[in-house]
Design an enzyme around this catalytic site. Structure first.
Site, PDB file in Angstrom:
ATOM      1  N   SER A  50       6.683 -14.491  -8.796  1.00  0.00           N
ATOM      2  CA  SER A  50       5.622 -14.706  -9.514  1.00  0.00           C
ATOM      3  C   SER A  50       4.848 -16.001  -9.301  1.00  0.00           C
ATOM      4  O   SER A  50       5.567 -17.016  -9.284  1.00  0.00           O
ATOM      5  CB  SER A  50       5.835 -14.634 -10.641  1.00  0.00           C
ATOM      6  OG  SER A  50       4.667 -14.891 -11.687  1.00  0.00           O
ATOM      7  N   GLU A  93       7.915  -8.563  -7.331  1.00  0.00           N
ATOM      8  CA  GLU A  93       7.599  -9.589  -6.151  1.00  0.00           C
ATOM      9  C   GLU A  93       7.798 -11.025  -7.048  1.00  0.00           C
ATOM     10  O   GLU A  93       7.589 -11.145  -8.240  1.00  0.00           O
ATOM     11  CB  GLU A  93       5.951  -9.603  -5.746  1.00  0.00           C
ATOM     12  CG  GLU A  93       5.662 -10.788  -4.904  1.00  0.00           C
ATOM     13  CD  GLU A  93       4.168 -10.502  -4.444  1.00  0.00           C
ATOM     14  OE1 GLU A  93       3.397  -9.602  -5.195  1.00  0.00           O
ATOM     15  OE2 GLU A  93       3.841 -11.350  -3.398  1.00  0.00           O
ATOM     16  N   ARG A 148      -2.867 -21.691  -7.704  1.00  0.00           N
ATOM     17  CA  ARG A 148      -2.708 -21.151  -6.463  1.00  0.00           C
ATOM     18  C   ARG A 148      -3.847 -20.292  -5.867  1.00  0.00           C
ATOM     19  O   ARG A 148      -3.789 -19.724  -4.707  1.00  0.00           O
ATOM     20  CB  ARG A 148      -1.872 -19.881  -6.858  1.00  0.00           C
ATOM     21  CG  ARG A 148      -2.446 -18.758  -7.980  1.00  0.00           C
ATOM     22  CD  ARG A 148      -1.374 -17.416  -8.079  1.00  0.00           C
ATOM     23  NE  ARG A 148      -1.804 -16.612  -9.159  1.00  0.00           N
ATOM     24  CZ  ARG A 148      -1.446 -15.637  -9.667  1.00  0.00           C
ATOM     25  NH1 ARG A 148      -0.179 -15.204  -8.854  1.00  0.00           N
ATOM     26  NH2 ARG A 148      -1.851 -14.867 -10.417  1.00  0.00           N
ATOM     27  N   ARG A 200       3.997   1.865  10.454  1.00  0.00           N
ATOM     28  CA  ARG A 200       4.153   0.262  10.583  1.00  0.00           C
ATOM     29  C   ARG A 200       4.785  -0.197  11.630  1.00  0.00           C
ATOM     30  O   ARG A 200       4.816  -1.213  11.985  1.00  0.00           O
ATOM     31  CB  ARG A 200       4.666  -0.387   9.283  1.00  0.00           C
ATOM     32  CG  ARG A 200       3.809  -0.063   8.036  1.00  0.00           C
ATOM     33  CD  ARG A 200       2.389  -0.479   8.003  1.00  0.00           C
ATOM     34  NE  ARG A 200       1.647  -0.101   6.723  1.00  0.00           N
ATOM     35  CZ  ARG A 200       0.461  -0.606   6.620  1.00  0.00           C
ATOM     36  NH1 ARG A 200      -0.381  -0.963   7.697  1.00  0.00           N
ATOM     37  NH2 ARG A 200      -0.188  -0.249   5.511  1.00  0.00           N
ATOM     38  N   ASN A 203       7.937   7.758   6.435  1.00  0.00           N
ATOM     39  CA  ASN A 203       6.295   7.559   6.409  1.00  0.00           C
ATOM     40  C   ASN A 203       6.075   6.254   6.691  1.00  0.00           C
ATOM     41  O   ASN A 203       5.163   5.848   7.673  1.00  0.00           O
ATOM     42  CB  ASN A 203       5.981   8.032   5.242  1.00  0.00           C
ATOM     43  CG  ASN A 203       4.343   7.945   5.276  1.00  0.00           C
ATOM     44  OD1 ASN A 203       3.613   8.529   5.963  1.00  0.00           O
ATOM     45  ND2 ASN A 203       3.759   7.200   4.143  1.00  0.00           N
ATOM     46  N   ARG A 210       0.802  -1.329   0.017  1.00  0.00           N
ATOM     47  CA  ARG A 210       0.004   0.018   0.045  1.00  0.00           C
ATOM     48  C   ARG A 210       0.945   1.071  -0.036  1.00  0.00           C
ATOM     49  O   ARG A 210       0.318   2.372  -0.088  1.00  0.00           O
ATOM     50  CB  ARG A 210      -1.008  -0.103   1.113  1.00  0.00           C
ATOM     51  CG  ARG A 210      -2.084  -1.128   1.133  1.00  0.00           C
ATOM     52  CD  ARG A 210      -2.932  -1.071   0.004  1.00  0.00           C
ATOM     53  NE  ARG A 210      -3.323   0.248  -0.058  1.00  0.00           N
ATOM     54  CZ  ARG A 210      -4.756   0.657   0.459  1.00  0.00           C
ATOM     55  NH1 ARG A 210      -5.212  -0.103   1.482  1.00  0.00           N
ATOM     56  NH2 ARG A 210      -5.097   1.991   0.026  1.00  0.00           N
TER      57      ARG A 210
END
Ligand SMILES: Cc1cc2nc3c(=O)[nH]c(=O)nc-3n(C[C@H](O)[C@H](O)[C@H](O)COP(=O)(O)OP(=O)(O)OC[C@H]3O[C@@H](n4cnc5c(N)ncnc54)[C@H](O)[C@@H]3O)c2cc1C
Length: 222
Positions: free
Chosen positions: A86, A84, A156, A183, A178, A76
């Site tokens: 696959s 990432e 998947r 987080r 930020n 986000r």
């Protein structure tokens, strides 16, 4: 290493406190090769007054392995770059996050003001086993579908959000602060906080003065 199968690794970086100073001092056509006390003061001023852009002239590249539900929160954060593994091209490892012990918790209160309390140990053990059985069943079905010749991108669909994924994340210090504000905060989910605290340690190592003023400023990103 986080949550047994996960990790955060600083894969590369181009980051130091001097880059903040020189980005700010270029306004006056000056440049420093070593920090002095006035430069530290300048970083404090920039942080306090929220002059954010001088904190953007650096780059951190992290390699992360975490559960899909953690990655989803991570992704986000739009100011940064991600790539990432696959699930269309790779048969995913049979690895999933199973909360144990005090990570098995109950949630009390309203959104924005939840508190979390660990469940009684026997109950927590039961919950861990139930989750573990369920993810193992999902992996069995996944492997069966792959064996049947079903495309990876379809097989998947049976995998849980606890499945581990892997990605690279490149981000500058302003966006990183930020991310860390949000987080590492106690209102963030405990699992992503565990990763964020490791990221925070890497940031502190590379840009200790910036880190210091950010922390003194209540961890508010400039
Ligand atoms: C405790 C917690 C609970 C959350 N719950 C939910 C939820 O229930 N549902 C949900 O959808 N999300 C939720 N989120 C995600 C949240 O809404 C943000 O998407 C996420 O935290 C990324 O923050 P960010 O936009 O500041 O970061 P980034 O996307 O990295 O942006 C960094 C900064 O750039 C600026 N910026 C970036 N893009 C824009 C833009 N388009 N317009 C203007 N300024 C921009 C902003 O100043 C922003 O702070 C939650 C986050 C937290 C920490």
């Amino acid at each position: 290493v986080v949550h047994e199968n996960g990790f955060v690794r600083l894969d590369g970086c181009m980051a130091d406190d001097l880059s903040v100073v020189n980005a700010a001092r270029v306004s006056f056509g000056t440049r420093k090769t070593e920090m002095d006390d006035s430069d530290k003061g300048l970083i404090g001023f920039l942080m306090r007054e929220r002059h954010g852009t001088p904190f953007e002239h650096n780059s951190f590249r992290f390699h992360v392995k975490c559960p899909i539900f953690v990655a989803r929160e991570w992704f986000r954060h739009r100011i940064g770059s991600f790539n990432e593994i696959s699930g269309r091209y790779t048969v995913l490892e049979n690895e999933a996050y199973v909360p144990v012990g005090e990570y098995v918790r109950e949630q009390v209160g309203k959104p924005g003001a939840y508190t979390f309390t660990p469940l009684d140990k026997d109950l927590a053990d039961d919950v861990s086993k139930t989750i573990s059985d369920q993810v193992n069943q999902s992996f069995r079905t996944y492997n069966y579908l792959i064996k049947m010749g079903v495309a990876k991108e379809i097989a998947r669909v049976v995998l849980p959000v606890a499945t581990f994924t892997e990605f690279y994340w490149t981000v500058n210090a302003r966006a990183l602060m930020n991310f860390l504000s949000l987080r590492t905060h106690e209102t963030a989910q405990r699992e992503i906080r565990d990763y964020a605290f490791i990221v925070e340690g890497c940031f502190k190592d590379q840009m200790p003065i910036t880190f210091d003023f950010w922390e003194k400023n209540g961890k508010v990103a400039p």
